[in-house]
Design a protein around this motif. Structure first.
Motif, mmCIF file in Angstrom:
data_model
loop_
_atom_site.group_PDB
_atom_site.id
_atom_site.type_symbol
_atom_site.label_atom_id
_atom_site.label_comp_id
_atom_site.label_asym_id
_atom_site.label_seq_id
_atom_site.Cartn_x
_atom_site.Cartn_y
_atom_site.Cartn_z
ATOM 1 N N ILE A 173 0.927 -1.127 0.154
ATOM 2 C CA ILE A 173 0.023 -0.017 0.035
ATOM 3 C C ILE A 173 0.675 1.104 0.081
ATOM 4 O O ILE A 173 1.962 1.239 0.715
ATOM 5 C CB ILE A 173 -0.920 -0.009 0.988
ATOM 6 N N ASP A 174 0.486 2.236 -0.856
ATOM 7 C CA ASP A 174 1.096 3.481 -0.963
ATOM 8 C C ASP A 174 0.576 4.334 0.222
ATOM 9 O O ASP A 174 -0.517 4.876 -0.027
ATOM 10 C CB ASP A 174 1.135 3.753 -2.470
ATOM 11 N N GLU A 175 1.185 4.870 1.282
ATOM 12 C CA GLU A 175 0.893 5.851 2.076
ATOM 13 C C GLU A 175 0.516 7.151 1.430
ATOM 14 O O GLU A 175 -0.369 7.710 1.774
ATOM 15 C CB GLU A 175 2.014 6.085 3.040
ATOM 16 N N ASN A 176 1.192 7.600 0.609
ATOM 17 C CA ASN A 176 0.903 8.868 -0.191
ATOM 18 C C ASN A 176 -0.526 8.873 -0.871
ATOM 19 O O ASN A 176 -1.161 9.791 -0.750
ATOM 20 C CB ASN A 176 2.020 8.994 -1.407
ATOM 21 N N ALA A 177 -0.789 7.537 -1.213
ATOM 22 C CA ALA A 177 -2.167 7.613 -1.885
ATOM 23 C C ALA A 177 -3.260 7.434 -0.997
ATOM 24 O O ALA A 177 -4.484 8.295 -1.033
ATOM 25 C CB ALA A 177 -2.468 6.261 -2.655
ATOM 26 N N ILE A 178 -3.209 7.142 0.429
ATOM 27 C CA ILE A 178 -4.046 7.292 1.499
ATOM 28 C C ILE A 178 -4.081 8.624 1.764
ATOM 29 O O ILE A 178 -5.165 9.259 2.194
ATOM 30 C CB ILE A 178 -3.563 6.373 2.804
ATOM 31 N N GLU A 179 -3.085 9.241 2.014
ATOM 32 C CA GLU A 179 -3.150 10.776 2.331
ATOM 33 C C GLU A 179 -3.644 11.786 1.243
ATOM 34 O O GLU A 179 -4.448 12.555 1.726
ATOM 35 C CB GLU A 179 -1.550 11.149 2.569
ATOM 36 N N TYR A 180 -3.620 11.227 0.000
ATOM 37 C CA TYR A 180 -4.276 12.191 -0.795
ATOM 38 C C TYR A 180 -5.588 11.810 -0.823
ATOM 39 O O TYR A 180 -6.630 12.857 -0.997
ATOM 40 C CB TYR A 180 -3.795 11.729 -2.305
ATOM 41 N N TYR A 181 -6.427 10.792 -0.353
ATOM 42 C CA TYR A 181 -7.705 10.263 -0.512
ATOM 43 C C TYR A 181 -8.172 11.278 0.766
ATOM 44 O O TYR A 181 -9.135 11.823 0.646
ATOM 45 C CB TYR A 181 -7.873 8.787 0.112
ATOM 46 N N ARG A 182 -7.623 11.325 1.924
ATOM 47 C CA ARG A 182 -7.956 12.093 3.156
ATOM 48 C C ARG A 182 -7.864 13.370 2.636
ATOM 49 O O ARG A 182 -9.028 14.240 3.103
ATOM 50 C CB ARG A 182 -6.829 11.724 4.233
ATOM 51 N N LYS A 183 -7.093 13.905 1.804
ATOM 52 C CA LYS A 183 -7.139 15.365 1.541
ATOM 53 C C LYS A 183 -8.414 15.716 0.598
ATOM 54 O O LYS A 183 -9.213 16.691 0.684
ATOM 55 C CB LYS A 183 -6.000 15.807 1.057
ATOM 56 N N LEU A 184 -8.592 14.617 -0.210
ATOM 57 C CA LEU A 184 -9.671 15.000 -0.946
ATOM 58 C C LEU A 184 -11.069 14.549 -0.362
ATOM 59 O O LEU A 184 -12.205 15.540 -0.558
ATOM 60 C CB LEU A 184 -9.948 13.748 -2.266
ATOM 61 N N ARG A 185 -11.203 13.662 0.536
ATOM 62 C CA ARG A 185 -12.257 13.549 1.561
ATOM 63 C C ARG A 185 -12.607 14.775 2.209
ATOM 64 O O ARG A 185 -13.925 15.123 2.425
ATOM 65 C CB ARG A 185 -12.272 12.403 2.145
ATOM 66 N N ALA A 186 -11.547 15.280 2.804
ATOM 67 C CA ALA A 186 -11.762 16.386 3.702
ATOM 68 C C ALA A 186 -12.309 17.533 3.058
ATOM 69 O O ALA A 186 -13.162 18.343 3.576
ATOM 70 C CB ALA A 186 -10.478 16.621 4.429
ATOM 71 N N SER A 187 -12.016 17.682 1.694
ATOM 72 C CA SER A 187 -12.351 19.030 1.067
ATOM 73 C C SER A 187 -14.000 18.726 0.702
ATOM 74 O O SER A 187 -14.586 19.655 0.426
ATOM 75 C CB SER A 187 -11.652 19.075 -0.349
ATOM 76 N N VAL A 188 -14.548 17.474 0.505
ATOM 77 C CA VAL A 188 -15.727 17.245 0.494
ATOM 78 C C VAL A 188 -16.749 17.489 1.649
ATOM 79 O O VAL A 188 -17.588 17.955 1.760
ATOM 80 C CB VAL A 188 -15.865 15.860 -0.315
ATOM 81 N N ASN A 189 -16.166 16.827 2.807
ATOM 82 C CA ASN A 189 -16.527 16.714 4.139
ATOM 83 C C ASN A 189 -15.589 16.528 5.202
ATOM 84 O O ASN A 189 -15.388 15.483 5.343
ATOM 85 C CB ASN A 189 -17.839 15.444 4.071
ATOM 86 N N SER A 190 -15.513 17.692 5.848
ATOM 87 C CA SER A 190 -14.160 17.639 6.750
ATOM 88 C C SER A 190 -14.695 17.043 7.891
ATOM 89 O O SER A 190 -13.664 16.813 8.775
ATOM 90 C CB SER A 190 -13.887 19.312 7.026
ATOM 91 N N ALA A 191 -15.950 16.808 8.332
ATOM 92 C CA ALA A 191 -16.587 16.234 9.514
ATOM 93 C C ALA A 191 -16.637 14.594 9.188
ATOM 94 O O ALA A 191 -17.228 13.922 10.039
ATOM 95 C CB ALA A 191 -17.649 16.728 9.824
ATOM 96 N N ALA A 192 -16.334 14.042 8.070
ATOM 97 C CA ALA A 192 -16.536 12.783 7.695
ATOM 98 C C ALA A 192 -15.937 11.617 8.670
ATOM 99 O O ALA A 192 -14.686 11.906 9.135
ATOM 100 C CB ALA A 192 -16.002 12.202 6.416
ATOM 101 N N GLU A 193 -16.705 10.778 9.184
ATOM 102 C CA GLU A 193 -16.350 9.958 10.350
ATOM 103 C C GLU A 193 -14.789 9.429 10.207
ATOM 104 O O GLU A 193 -14.083 9.038 10.928
ATOM 105 C CB GLU A 193 -17.347 8.956 10.988
ATOM 106 N N GLU A 194 -14.798 8.606 8.836
ATOM 107 C CA GLU A 194 -13.696 7.879 8.596
ATOM 108 C C GLU A 194 -12.527 8.566 8.428
ATOM 109 O O GLU A 194 -11.317 7.710 8.698
ATOM 110 C CB GLU A 194 -13.784 7.110 7.005
#
Length: 649
Positions: A173-194
């Motif tokens: 697993i590429d940790e950079n890809a996970i961090e990029y997902y977190r960045k994109l998800r936060a831009s959509v919903n910063s309060a997302a539980e995941e």
């Protein structure tokens, strides 16, 4: 239950469709049982009707198909055979409702088939097994099922993207890809539980890892494809890449030594690859120059909407099949971009662009929707159309091909073209043409063929009936010529499409050119510069078998093949059944120059249908032959070559 007269009226009004099929039916043949199977299987169709003893005999004045009754010679026997077959040849007994009616002294059969309950699907031919023994009803066709159709029937079967990958672990697993997902998800919903989860909890919530039967967390294909390291992807899924190919001009086939300008292989976790591929294409696009008032730095916008490109890319990523070892191909022509992904659309071609979608990879799709990389579920194609319309560009076209298991999105450009089309359209000023017909003429000029589905993509408001009427009108005015039958109808240009030298304008030497000031009223398009060079979906050119007299050897002279090749071809003989010799002759001839099936037929003294079905199809599958126009395999000018660069890389 509808009567035979009701069904005949429907046929003459709407032609055959998803719930209605007409057959001549002198006996209970294979075609009847395949339709029964597809009516029984197709989800939410509600079954359908067969009218046996009807045939298509021509057209009405407005281009609609005309059906008439010819009768069934022995209705009692056909009825008995159908009932007997339905109780024995399938994995479940089918109870068709059949009535015999007499109209104008002719006996016809009305067969009503009910859709099977979900628990009994799929219905299939026992001797053929699954998946090839099952059929689905797609539009007005009975389509043989593939592995991709099976999840439709088995709702509890795991999707491919939820399957555990063998020989993979968390280190892939590429940790950079996970961090990029977190960045994109936060831009959509910063309060997302995941977003509060650690990485392993997050991946499990996304279906990227799951427990195996021993309770050990393992990587799924979702985890590998979306978040996997490039080296892991190369090791475990070597064909999971995007090939970006830059082609000079508007045609794939060019000079043998200069078939394309450049090719770039792009790899990496899918969530990172989208932006990389998008930027690669946009950077390669010709750019304008714009300096806003009060700004010190100029902008360099492209004519292609970036959001439309992103949505087309994401659609190809999340809807492709990963069961096939084939890369996504992006072909950059001078007047269009074609994005070709493995995996036909699970939606019927007629419903492309309508709200709602059938997901081949539900876990991967969910990740892209949650990060806004993809539009709201089921609206991707509609979004692309809106973006292209807002940019004053021609609507995109989409082609789903079940036979080749591919889906193609084409984004048409206008900034590379000249203004010659307007003067060309002027030659038709005395014809009665609407805006869609004018655009269709340009389409045919570029491609050489058009069909009903592609015509309707000119405007989303055009119905199938209107498209048929418009195309029929072009035939009446001797601008187009109708070819094929039933679902395989397509249209070719007539003499009016010849230039002053008598050369067809859709020849590959003709440059693409734009239309000016043509508006499509239904969708409010005001197109300043447009070009079409897109293969028409289903606009195939059926090959008619023709035998060549044995004494006709002038063909070899005309084709100027090497002497050794000519000798080996002549030595085969007319009645030889030696497949290896015929294979060798085809390959040897096509290695010297690209040849069409018609030319091969004349050289080898075999019918075109025989060569295509017994030799060419297999040689293509074995990668011993390649198409010269791979983006439209049934193109009227298709030829075959042994050079691998003739196929998309």
């Amino acid at each position: 239950m509808k009567t035979a007269k009701d069904l005949l009226n429907l046929l003459n009004t709407t032609d055959e469709h998803s719930r209605l099929e007409a057959k001549r039916a002198s006996e209970a043949g294979k075609s009847i049982y395949e339709t029964i199977c597809s009516f029984s299987n197709e989800p939410e169709l509600g079954g359908g009707y067969l009218l046996l003893g009807a045939r298509k005999e021509g057209e009405f004045e407005d281009g609609r198909a005309r059906y008439s009754l010819e009768g069934v010679p022995n209705p009692d026997k056909v009825q008995s055979d159908i009932v007997s077959g339905c109780s024995s040849i399938f994995n479940h007994q089918i109870r068709p409702e059949i009535s015999v009616e007499t109209i104008d002294g002719k006996n016809v059969l009305v067969v009503r088939i009910e859709e099977l309950p979900e628990a009994l699907k799929p219905l299939y031919f026992i001797k053929r097994g699954l998946p090839s023994g099952a059929f689905r009803r797609i539009s007005s066709s009975d389509v043989r099922c593939t592995d991709e159709d099976m999840p439709v029937f088995y709702s509890k079967v795991d999707s491919f993207d939820s399957t555990i990958v063998q020989d993979a672990d968390y280190e892939d697993i590429d940790e950079n890809a996970i961090e990029y997902y977190r960045k994109l998800r936060a831009s959509v919903n910063s309060a997302a539980e995941e977003l509060t989860y650690d990485n392993k909890e997050l991946l499990r919530a996304l279906g990227a890892i799951k427990k195996d039967k021993f309770g050990i967390l393992r990587i799924t294909y979702t985890g590998l494809i979306v978040f996997g390291k490039t080296l892991a992807l190369r090791r475990l899924m070597p064909s999971l890449r995007v090939d970006y190919i830059r082609v000079a001009g508007t045609r794939w086939i060019g000079a043998e030594e200069d078939r394309y300008e450049s090719s770039l292989d792009l790899r990496g976790p899918l969530i990172l690859l989208v932006q990389r591929v998008r930027n690669t294409i946009l950077e390669d696009m010709p750019k304008g120059f714009h300096l806003s008032p009060g700004q010190l730095q100029a902008e360099t916008p492209t004519d292609l909407p970036a959001d439309a490109l992103r949505e087309a890319l994401v659609n190809s990523f999340i809807h492709r099949t990963f069961r096939v070892n084939r890369p996504i191909q992006i072909i950059r022509y001078s007047n269009r971009i074609e994005i070709i992904n493995p995996g036909f659309s699970l939606k019927a071609p007629d419903s492309l662009g309508e709200p709602g979608s059938e997901l081949r990879n539900p876990f991967i799709s969910e990740i892209f929707h949650d990060t806004n990389l993809a539009e709201t579920k089921g609206s991707g194609i509609g979004s692309i159309r809106k973006q292209m319309k807002a940019a004053n560009l021609m609507p995109p076209t989409f082609e789903s091909n079940r036979t080749d298991n591919t889906f193609t999105a084409r984004l048409l450009l206008h900034h590379m073209l000249n203004a010659s089309d307007l003067s060309w359209l002027g030659r038709f000023k005395n014809y009665r043409l609407n805006n869609e017909q004018r655009l269709a003429l340009i389409f045919v000029r570029e491609v050489g063929a058009i069909d009903n589905i592609t015509y309707r993509q000119i405007s989303s408001q055009i119905s199938s009936k209107q498209a048929s009427s418009d195309l029929h009108n072009l035939c009446e005015q001797s601008l187009l010529e109708k070819k094929g039958q039933g679902n395989r109808v397509y249209y070719l240009p007539c003499d009016a499409f010849n230039n002053s030298e008598g050369k067809p304008l859709f020849d590959s030497t003709v440059a693409a050119s734009p239309i000016s000031n043509v508006s499509v009223s239904d969708d409010s398009y005001n197109i300043q510069k447009v070009s079409l060079s897109v293969p028409a979906q289903g606009a195939s050119v059926p090959v008619q078998g023709t035998s060549v007299p044995a004494q006709d050897t002038s063909v070899l002279d005309d084709l100027t093949l090497a002497e050794d090749t000519e000798r080996s071809i002549r030595a085969i003989g007319l009645r030889s059944n030696d497949s290896q010799k015929v294979d060798s002759a085809i390959i040897e001839a096509c290695s010297q120059k690209p040849l069409s099936v018609n030319e091969l037929s004349k050289i080898l003294h075999r019918t075109e249908n025989y060569l295509k079905s017994k030799f060419i199809k297999r040689l293509l599958a074995e990668k011993r032959l390649f198409y010269t126009i791979p983006e439209m395999k049934n193109h009227p000018n298709q030829k075959y070559t042994t050079h691998s660069e003739g196929e998309h890389k």
